[in-house]
Write an enzyme that holds these catalytic residues in place. Sequence first.
Site, PDB file in Angstrom:
ATOM      1  N   ASP A  10     -11.647 -11.027  -0.231  1.00 30.79           N
ATOM      2  CA  ASP A  10     -12.961 -10.962   0.455  1.00 30.79           C
ATOM      3  C   ASP A  10     -13.991 -10.226  -0.327  1.00 30.79           C
ATOM      4  OD1 ASP A  10     -12.406  -8.591   1.600  1.00 30.79           O
ATOM      5  OD2 ASP A  10     -11.762  -9.443   3.418  1.00 30.79           O
ATOM      6  N   GLU A  63      -5.797 -11.126  -0.956  1.00 30.14           N
ATOM      7  CA  GLU A  63      -6.601 -10.785   0.340  1.00 30.14           C
ATOM      8  C   GLU A  63      -8.031 -10.692  -0.285  1.00 30.14           C
ATOM      9  OE1 GLU A  63      -5.291  -7.465   2.453  1.00 30.14           O
ATOM     10  OE2 GLU A  63      -3.113  -7.759   2.080  1.00 30.14           O
ATOM     11  N   HIS A 106     -10.015  -6.857  -1.865  1.00 28.91           N
ATOM     12  CA  HIS A 106     -11.097  -6.468  -0.887  1.00 28.91           C
ATOM     13  C   HIS A 106     -12.216  -5.844  -1.688  1.00 28.91           C
ATOM     14  CE1 HIS A 106      -8.589  -7.671   2.288  1.00 28.91           C
ATOM     15  NE2 HIS A 106      -7.783  -6.833   1.963  1.00 28.91           N
ATOM     16  N   ASN A 162       2.198  -4.984  -3.305  1.00 28.41           N
ATOM     17  CA  ASN A 162       0.751  -5.599  -2.828  1.00 28.41           C
ATOM     18  C   ASN A 162      -0.102  -4.376  -2.451  1.00 28.41           C
ATOM     19  OD1 ASN A 162      -1.094  -7.841  -1.962  1.00 28.41           O
ATOM     20  ND2 ASN A 162      -0.755  -7.022   0.072  1.00 28.41           N
ATOM     21  N   GLU A 165       0.855  -1.157  -0.025  1.00 27.97           N
ATOM     22  CA  GLU A 165      -0.071  -0.093   0.110  1.00 27.97           C
ATOM     23  C   GLU A 165       0.694   1.294  -0.058  1.00 27.97           C
ATOM     24  OE1 GLU A 165      -2.636  -0.622   3.502  1.00 27.97           O
ATOM     25  OE2 GLU A 165      -3.235  -2.360   2.700  1.00 27.97           O
TER      26      GLU A 165
HETATM   27  O1  G3I Z   1      -2.916  -0.310  17.350  1.00 27.52           O
HETATM   28  C1  G3I Z   1      -4.064   0.006  18.112  1.00 27.52           C
HETATM   29  C2  G3I Z   1      -3.868  -0.085  19.404  1.00 27.52           C
HETATM   30  O2  G3I Z   1      -3.322   0.955  19.949  1.00 27.52           O
HETATM   31  C3  G3I Z   1      -5.383  -0.011  20.003  1.00 27.52           C
HETATM   32  O3  G3I Z   1      -5.422  -0.197  21.469  1.00 27.52           O
HETATM   33  C4  G3I Z   1      -6.064  -1.054  19.564  1.00 27.52           C
HETATM   34  C5  G3I Z   1      -7.679  -0.868  19.990  1.00 27.52           C
HETATM   35  O4  G3I Z   1      -8.514  -1.399  19.234  1.00 27.52           O
HETATM   36  O5  G3I Z   1      -6.192  -1.089  18.253  1.00 27.52           O
HETATM   37  C6  G3I Z   1      -4.923  -1.306  17.407  1.00 27.52           C
HETATM   38  O6  G3I Z   1      -5.063  -1.257  16.207  1.00 27.52           O
HETATM   39  C7  G3I Z   1      -5.489  -2.552  15.603  1.00 27.52           C
HETATM   40  C8  G3I Z   1      -4.623  -2.866  14.500  1.00 27.52           C
HETATM   41  O7  G3I Z   1      -5.017  -4.032  13.755  1.00 27.52           O
HETATM   42  C9  G3I Z   1      -3.212  -3.427  15.098  1.00 27.52           C
HETATM   43  O8  G3I Z   1      -3.415  -4.244  15.970  1.00 27.52           O
HETATM   44  C10 G3I Z   1      -7.036  -2.314  15.013  1.00 27.52           C
HETATM   45  O9  G3I Z   1      -7.796  -1.968  16.020  1.00 27.52           O
HETATM   46  C11 G3I Z   1      -7.341  -3.336  14.260  1.00 27.52           C
HETATM   47  O10 G3I Z   1      -8.645  -2.931  13.719  1.00 27.52           O
HETATM   48  C12 G3I Z   1      -6.235  -3.775  13.116  1.00 27.52           C
HETATM   49  O11 G3I Z   1      -6.774  -4.895  12.306  1.00 27.52           O
HETATM   50  C13 G3I Z   1      -5.983  -5.448  11.353  1.00 27.52           C
HETATM   51  C14 G3I Z   1      -5.926  -4.392  10.235  1.00 27.52           C
HETATM   52  O12 G3I Z   1      -5.341  -4.960   9.025  1.00 27.52           O
HETATM   53  C15 G3I Z   1      -5.230  -3.044  10.385  1.00 27.52           C
HETATM   54  O13 G3I Z   1      -5.010  -2.392   9.087  1.00 27.52           O
HETATM   55  C16 G3I Z   1      -6.805  -6.633  10.832  1.00 27.52           C
HETATM   56  O14 G3I Z   1      -6.546  -7.564  11.887  1.00 27.52           O
HETATM   57  C17 G3I Z   1      -6.243  -7.246   9.573  1.00 27.52           C
HETATM   58  O15 G3I Z   1      -7.141  -8.175   8.928  1.00 27.52           O
HETATM   59  C18 G3I Z   1      -5.969  -6.079   8.388  1.00 27.52           C
HETATM   60  O16 G3I Z   1      -5.659  -6.673   7.458  1.00 27.52           O
HETATM   61  C19 G3I Z   1      -5.227  -5.904   5.941  1.00 27.52           C
HETATM   62  C20 G3I Z   1      -4.007  -6.367   5.312  1.00 27.52           C
HETATM   63  O17 G3I Z   1      -2.820  -6.511   6.276  1.00 27.52           O
HETATM   64  C21 G3I Z   1      -3.646  -5.142   4.419  1.00 27.52           C
HETATM   65  N1  G3I Z   1      -4.465  -5.030   3.825  1.00 27.52           N
HETATM   66  C22 G3I Z   1      -5.976  -4.701   4.136  1.00 27.52           C
HETATM   67  C23 G3I Z   1      -6.313  -5.554   5.203  1.00 27.52           C
HETATM   68  C24 G3I Z   1      -7.531  -5.279   5.758  1.00 27.52           C
HETATM   69  O18 G3I Z   1      -7.517  -3.897   6.546  1.00 27.52           O
END
Ligand code: G3I
Length: 338
Positions: free
Chosen positions: A252, A250, A221, A185, A132
Site C-alpha cells: 500500500d 502487503e 508498506h 516476510n 518481521e
Molecule cells: O490486541 C489489542 C486488544 O487488546 C485491544 O483491546 C484492542 C483495542 O483497539 O486492540 C487490539 O489490537 C489490535 C490488533 O490488530 C489485534 O487485533 C490493534 O488495535 C489493531 O490496530 C491491529 O491491527 C492489525 C495490525 O496488523 C496489527 O499489527 C491490522 O488490522 C492489520 O492490517 C495489520 O497488518 C500487518 C500485517 O499483518 C503484517 N505487516 C504489517 C501490517 C500492517 O501493520
Amino acid sequence: MAPDDLVIGTAAAGGGHHLDAGYPDPFTHDKKYRKLLAAEFSSVSPENQMKWDFIHPERGVYNFAAADAIVDFAEANGQVVRGHTLLWHSQLPAWVHAIEDPAELRAVLKDHIETVVGRYAGRIQQWDVANEIFADEWDKGGLRLRDGSAEHAVNPFIEKLGPGIIADAFRWAHAADPQAKLFLNDYAVEDWNRKSTAYYDLAKQLLAQKVPLHGFAFQAHLDLQYPFPSTLRANMQRFDDLGLETAITELDVRFTLPANGVPTDAQLAQQAATYQGVLEACLAVEDCNSFTIWGFNDKYSWVPGFFSSQGAATVMWEDYERKPAYHALHETLAAAQD
Ligand code: G3I
C-alpha cells in the site's frame, strides 16, 4: 489481465483494527466488497484471521471459523490463499507470552503450526512462516533478530528458544503441508539495504542447512515521503538468484493528506507511479509469482489508525471508485500481455 504465472492478491479485511471500527466484519457482511474481492483478485490473504490472537486466542482453543470462510470463498472463486502468519512477535496472545519454560513454549509452537497448517493442507499456496523477525536499524539496539537483547519488540520464541527455532518452524510447516511454499516476510526490505541483506544472509544459511525455505516476501508498506525503493528489482533478483521465489505481499502507498483531507492530483499520480513501479519490479523477476495489496478500499485500510493524518493508501476510494493507482496497475498488467 495478469500473466498466467502471476496471481494478484489482496488482504481479506477482518479482525485486527476492524474489530473497533464501528462497522460489521467487512469480509462477512459487505456485499459489494465480497463481489469485488471475488472479481478482481486471484489470491487472498487473511488480514488478521489466521494470526495467533485470532485463531488461537486461548490455550487449547482454536477459532477457525473466519479462516475457514476465507479459504472456502477463495476456492469457490478459483483463488489461491496466502497463509499469514505463524512465527511473529505481534498479535500474540498473553497466554503465549506468559510461557517461561522453553520446552513448553517449543511444544506450543509446534502444536500451533501443525494444527493450523495441517488444517488447510493442500489449500494454501504460500505461507508467511516467519514474519518481521528482524528489528530495525531505527530500533534501540539496531538491526538484529528480535531476540530480546535490546529494546525492540521481542519475539518470545526467538528470545526463549534461540534463533534455531526459525528453521524448526519451517520444518514443522513443511511436514504439515508439503505443497505449500514457505516464506520469510518483512517490511523495510524493499531496497537493497542492511535489513534485506540480513535476510539474504539468513536465507543462504537456511538453504545450506536444507531447511524448506521457498521464498522471500516484501511487504511493501510504502510512504510517499520517502524515495521510491529504486533498488527493489535488483534486490528481488538476488533472492531469485538463490533459487527462491519472491512475492509482494502487503503493498500500500500512504501519504500525508492535505488539511482538507482530499488528496491532490499530484499525490494520486505519485501514488499510481509507486504502485506501478512495484508491480513492474515483480513482473521483471522470473519467480515473483504473487503480487498482493494490503486491502483495496480506503474505508478498510489499516493506515489511518496507525499514522495520524496519513491515509488514502489503497487503490479505491471509500465508495469503491477506482483511483489512478488502480488504473496504473491494470494498464501495467495489460502491457505485460504484449
Ligand atoms: O490486541 C489489542 C486488544 O487488546 C485491544 O483491546 C484492542 C483495542 O483497539 O486492540 C487490539 O489490537 C489490535 C490488533 O490488530 C489485534 O487485533 C490493534 O488495535 C489493531 O490496530 C491491529 O491491527 C492489525 C495490525 O496488523 C496489527 O499489527 C491490522 O488490522 C492489520 O492490517 C495489520 O497488518 C500487518 C500485517 O499483518 C503484517 N505487516 C504489517 C501490517 C500492517 O501493520
